[in-house]
Design a protein around this motif. Structure first.
Motif, short mmCIF file in Angstrom:
data_model
loop_
_atom_site.label_atom_id
_atom_site.label_comp_id
_atom_site.label_asym_id
_atom_site.label_seq_id
_atom_site.Cartn_x
_atom_site.Cartn_y
_atom_site.Cartn_z
N ALA A 178 0.83 -1.21 0.00
CA ALA A 178 0.00 0.00 0.00
C ALA A 178 0.86 1.26 0.00
O ALA A 178 0.51 2.27 -0.61
CB ALA A 178 -0.93 -0.01 1.21
N GLU A 179 2.02 1.18 0.66
CA GLU A 179 2.93 2.32 0.68
C GLU A 179 3.63 2.50 -0.67
O GLU A 179 3.78 3.63 -1.16
CB GLU A 179 3.98 2.13 1.78
CG GLU A 179 3.41 2.18 3.20
CD GLU A 179 4.45 1.83 4.23
OE1 GLU A 179 5.60 1.53 3.84
OE2 GLU A 179 4.13 1.85 5.44
N PRO B 139 0.60 3.35 -4.08
CA PRO B 139 -0.54 4.07 -3.49
C PRO B 139 -1.79 4.08 -4.37
O PRO B 139 -2.90 4.29 -3.86
CB PRO B 139 0.01 5.48 -3.29
CG PRO B 139 1.16 5.60 -4.25
CD PRO B 139 1.76 4.24 -4.32
N ASP B 140 -1.64 3.85 -5.66
CA ASP B 140 -2.80 3.87 -6.55
C ASP B 140 -3.38 2.48 -6.81
O ASP B 140 -4.38 2.35 -7.53
CB ASP B 140 -2.42 4.51 -7.90
CG ASP B 140 -2.01 5.98 -7.74
OD1 ASP B 140 -2.56 6.63 -6.84
OD2 ASP B 140 -1.14 6.43 -8.51
N ASN C 204 -7.04 1.65 5.63
CA ASN C 204 -6.67 1.92 4.24
C ASN C 204 -7.72 1.32 3.32
O ASN C 204 -7.84 0.10 3.19
CB ASN C 204 -5.28 1.32 3.94
CG ASN C 204 -4.74 1.76 2.60
OD1 ASN C 204 -5.47 1.90 1.62
ND2 ASN C 204 -3.43 2.00 2.54
N LYS D 73 -7.81 1.02 0.27
CA LYS D 73 -7.29 0.32 -0.90
C LYS D 73 -7.03 -1.16 -0.61
O LYS D 73 -6.75 -1.94 -1.53
CB LYS D 73 -5.98 0.96 -1.36
CG LYS D 73 -6.14 2.38 -1.91
CD LYS D 73 -6.79 2.36 -3.28
CE LYS D 73 -6.80 3.75 -3.90
NZ LYS D 73 -7.41 3.73 -5.26
#
Length: 528
Positions: free
Chosen positions: A373-374, A377-378, A402, A404
């Protein structure tokens, strides 16, 4: 509502439930004795049935199509007749579940379960009142033949009784002995289920044997009978006192456990069973009739076989060292749903899949989800939560923080999930072969000693990045850097396409069918 069902043994805790069902007004009206049953009568009957090891007594469990909301809905008892080859059926459905087709489902499954789990059973028969139209239709829908009509009791005053019978087919039985729990994960069981599916397609009748109840629902969801031994999966020799008597005469058995011993194999063969061994590391040698090692490194191991031609199957009862060897990733048992003819990758790296095996003992799911996720990010991060993962709370907390990150739990077939994704981070287990068939490029790691050789060979054969042993100090300190480098190399579609092509060339997804073809030969030789 669609339901999936399976039988489990009646337990002491079921006594009161069965008492309630037995005294239901409609049940009493359709019974041959309509008088209410007292608790003392029921308790005495229950004690007798529990002590009768020759007559199976099962509760029918159902769950919805997602595998949730499991509950008992019916009971089936098979009472062994005097000649030992015929079993009388007694069944009932819980009042709240009548009218859902469960009666015919229970009667249909009874034939299959009796074939697999009642070695002496050759015929099932049942008797119902002619006026009991619902039960008559259940027997007819389940394929039972009406063999006699207008039967009456000795007194002659009771209404007509219809007699139904069905032969129990046994010639095409094949057993799979595998376990699944928090310690061993569920890779062994899943690959056996895939092979069993392919065997069923070829007309065989697979059945499973497990030490514990835990995997029974998963097995039943695929439609296979399951014999639960209630033993310690780590001490398979303790099963030998009762297992051979529970298996159909001469039926082949596929063993998939790291706790198999030479004595265990020898005893099964002494009882006339052909034995198939799902091997991974060639750490042991057993006198089996067939050995399967579909791992990518299998041909590097020193098996005593001419790999240009499979050895013949040796006849049962004759001492012969011949064995059929099925070696290499061409035999990887992958379900058909994973196969993709067109393995073209998408241009954008939009969705990443994280798999950690059945139990995730080292918290890899949280670890990789956070880092991905870091770094991306998209991208959407899909984390598979296996049935025995203990750190689920941490995963769900991370997903809440998060948006995502998505947790996937209770999914028995990940093929649709894989087809949504552009990249995977996966442990070096059986999932790797599914990823190959799906054409999904992977970054891999391993979390057990028996996965090391597979991870290293797989990386060498395909060009995939192997992050190494998640338990090691090197992994703890270097993984973030290694993962970042791997993501950089696979960000472009060309890099992912090259890896996907190499993986798909390694595993075409037809391995289970090839294994089933060879197992059919074992079953056929047994009967000729």
């Amino acid at each position: 509502m669609q339901v999936k069902g399976y039988f489990r043994n009646v337990k002491e805790a079921d006594k009161e439930l069965l008492f309630t069902w037995a005294n239901d007004a409609e049940t009493r009206r359709q019974s041959f004795s309509s008088d209410p049953i007292t608790w003392d009568e029921h308790a005495a009957w229950f004690a007798r049935t529990q002590a009768d090891t020759d007559s199976p007594h099962w509760i029918f469990m159902v769950c919805d199509e997602e595998g949730d909301d499991e509950q008992p809905v019916g009971v089936l008892r098979l009472t062994r007749d005097r000649n030992g080859a015929a079993y009388r059926i007694s069944q009932s459905i819980a009042p709240a579940w009548r009218g859902n087709g469960l009666g015919s489902l229970i009667l249909t499954l009874a034939k299959r379960w009796a074939a697999a789990l009642c070695p002496t059973c050759r015929e099932l028969y049942g008797e119902v009142k002619a006026e009991n139209i619902a039960s008559v239709r259940c027997f007819e829908k389940a394929g039972y033949e009406r063999s006699a009509e207008n039967m009456k009791t000795a007194a002659g005053e009771n209404p007509a009784v219809l007699h139904f019978r069905a032969e129990v087919p046994r010639k095409s039985l094949i057993y799979f002995r595998a376990d699944a729990n928090e310690q061993v994960g569920y890779g062994h069981l899943m690959r056996c289920l895939t092979i069993a599916d392919a065997c069923e397609e070829r007309g065989l009748c697979p059945a499973f044997v497990t030490a514990e109840e835990k995997p029974q629902k998963m097995i039943a969801a695929r439609g296979f009978p399951c014999l639960v031994l209630d033993t310690d999966y780590r001490n398979m020799e303790s099963e030998l006192g009762r297992l051979p008597a529970l298996l159909a005469d001469g039926a082949p058995i596929v063993l998939d456990s790291y706790h198999v011993t030479k004595h265990y194999v020898e005893m099964l063969k002494e009882y006339g069973h052909r034995v198939v061994w799902m091997d991974d590391l060639k750490e042991q040698e057993y006198p089996v009739d067939m050995l399967i090692n579909y791992n990518v490194y299998a041909n590097q191991l020193d098996y005593p076989v001419n790999r240009e031609k499979e050895a013949d199957v040796c006849p049962v009862g004759k001492k012969d060292d011949r064995c059929m060897y099925l070696l290499g990733p061409g035999y990887a048992p992958v379900r058909p749903s994973f196969r993709r003819e067109d393995a073209a990758v998408r241009e954008k790296l939009g969705t990443v899949l994280v798999t950690t095996g059945g139990s995730d003992p080292y918290g890899a799911g949280v670890w990789f989800a956070r880092l991905l996720a870091e770094r991306l990010p998209d991208a959407k991060i899909l984390v598979v939560c296996g049935p025995y993962v203990q750190g689920k709370d941490g995963l769900y907390r991370l997903a809440e923080q998060n948006g995502k990150i998505e947790i996937i739990e209770g999914c028995s077939d990940l093929s649709a999930v894989m087809h949504r994704c552009d990249l995977a981070v996966a442990a070096a287990g059986s999932t790797l072969y599914e990823l190959c068939a799906a054409g999904l490029p992977v970054i891999l790691y391993y979390l057990a000693d028996n996965q090391r050789m597979g991870a290293e060979t797989f990386a060498r054969e395909t060009g995939a990045v192997n992050l190494g042993d998640i338990r090691s100090e090197e992994f703890q300190t270097g993984m973030e850097k290694w993962l970042a480098a791997a993501l950089f190399n696979l960000a472009a579609a060309s890099g992912r396409q090259k890896l996907a092509d190499a993986m798909h060339a390694l595993v075409d997804g037809n391995g289970a069918e090839r294994i089933a073809e060879a197992l059919t030969k074992l079953v056929f030789v047994r009967h000729t």
